[in-house]
Enzyme design. Sequence first.
Site, mmCIF file in Angstrom:
data_model
loop_
_atom_site.group_PDB
_atom_site.id
_atom_site.type_symbol
_atom_site.label_atom_id
_atom_site.label_comp_id
_atom_site.label_asym_id
_atom_site.label_seq_id
_atom_site.Cartn_x
_atom_site.Cartn_y
_atom_site.Cartn_z
ATOM 1 N N HIS A 1 -6.063 -3.751 -1.599
ATOM 2 C CA HIS A 1 -5.799 -2.517 -2.583
ATOM 3 C C HIS A 1 -5.818 -3.237 -4.048
ATOM 4 O O HIS A 1 -5.304 -2.483 -4.936
ATOM 5 C CB HIS A 1 -4.427 -1.940 -2.379
ATOM 6 C CG HIS A 1 -4.466 -0.878 -1.106
ATOM 7 N ND1 HIS A 1 -4.914 0.221 -1.243
ATOM 8 C CD2 HIS A 1 -3.985 -1.517 0.191
ATOM 9 C CE1 HIS A 1 -4.920 0.609 -0.034
ATOM 10 N NE2 HIS A 1 -4.131 -0.242 0.708
ATOM 11 N N LYS B 1 -12.414 -0.117 0.620
ATOM 12 C CA LYS B 1 -11.605 0.464 -0.214
ATOM 13 C C LYS B 1 -12.628 0.676 -1.561
ATOM 14 O O LYS B 1 -13.489 1.316 -1.896
ATOM 15 C CB LYS B 1 -10.470 -0.219 -0.445
ATOM 16 C CG LYS B 1 -9.532 -0.131 0.865
ATOM 17 C CD LYS B 1 -8.210 -0.438 0.495
ATOM 18 C CE LYS B 1 -7.402 -0.489 2.010
ATOM 19 N NZ LYS B 1 -7.528 0.256 2.782
ATOM 20 N N SER C 1 0.758 -1.250 -0.120
ATOM 21 C CA SER C 1 0.026 0.084 0.131
ATOM 22 C C SER C 1 0.743 1.320 -0.101
ATOM 23 O O SER C 1 0.345 2.527 -0.388
ATOM 24 C CB SER C 1 -0.997 0.209 1.396
ATOM 25 O OG SER C 1 -0.251 -0.291 2.424
#
Length: 395
Positions: free
Chosen positions: A210, A241, A182
């Site tokens: 991610h 996310k 990340s």
Amino acid sequence: MYGSVKDELATTLQEIRDAGLYKNERELTSPQSAHVTTRRAAALNFCANNYLGLADHPDVVAAAKQALDEWGFGMASVRFICGTQTLHTALERKISDLLGTEATILFSSCFDANGGVFEVLFGAEDAIISDELNHASIIDGVRLSKAKRFRYRNADMTDLRAQLEAATGCRRTVVVTDGVFSMDGSFAPLDEICDLADEFGAMVLVDDSHAVGFIGKGGGGTPELYGVRDRVDIVTGTLGKALGGASGGYVSSHQEIVDLLRQRSRPYLFSNSVAPAVAAGSIAALDMVAGSGDSRAVLRRNTDLFRSLMTEAGFELLPGSHPITPVMFPGEDGALRAAAVAEHMLEHGVYVIAFSHPVVPRGRARIRVQLSAAHSEADVHACVDAFVGARAAGT
């Protein structure tokens, strides 16, 4: 007693401020979006994990609103007592379908998912081999297990082989990695990791927070990107996310693993269920991922455009293709410079955040720019112009 403790803590806090490492929280006065307002200014938002722009999407919001009326505000219970609704089991099936796994179990967050998986599956006779740049939740989760711990240099397959050899003789061995790191925006080489794991008879666990929703042809994440979905044993991830950006996490895996986690994983057994509105909104987001090829294409174009313009402008970027694009400020004064640039940019309508030690290594401060499908080309140009303006102002 607290008098002396207070003074000690105040000294520590001042040391953090003096080093330029203090993390101020900027309050949003609007919904999360590509365009936000803060108490200081309206701004383009380039620091959220809102990769597909779903955090304020009308369909996601509508699904959450409807769930409030139909399913209530909260569960007031854990799953095995009376905290399981049809929404929760439907969401788990949706995640499994996206990832191509047998089963999925929801957690309050991915931090809890990573905190609840290792202790259940790996004991004193086992080995956990972890990439040195793995997320803090993996590090903390591994610490809760009594398994032997090994660490390999980031994405270094020679060192991974050495650690697998060192772990020979253990009952179970698992290689653990982020799918995307990340702070760097770099990908783990999952095909090579799976090759080594197969050679040594090890399992593979990937935290794909991610990547899921926008990486891979169908948004199935890094295992789909590398063609190893059938070789990765456990995938952990978040709903916070790309998948709507609210809260909640999951472990998606083989049926037996998920079944055992339901029996023994402490964060699952002792935490309230994901709120019904969050579950419903996340289901809507997952439905949209299935048809979000256009959004993923826009996200790639925005990422390529930003990287190209920033490189032409002479900024130092970490190489890569992920929407996470670190703009580097190396050196001892890098943290102060990065923080000053971020402040200048906010004053000029672009919201970014500086990252420094201990979130990243000393001397490797950065502003982590995160592109979204909700950004326009004009937004991307405005962000680059703000970087250039901050540099010209001497910050």
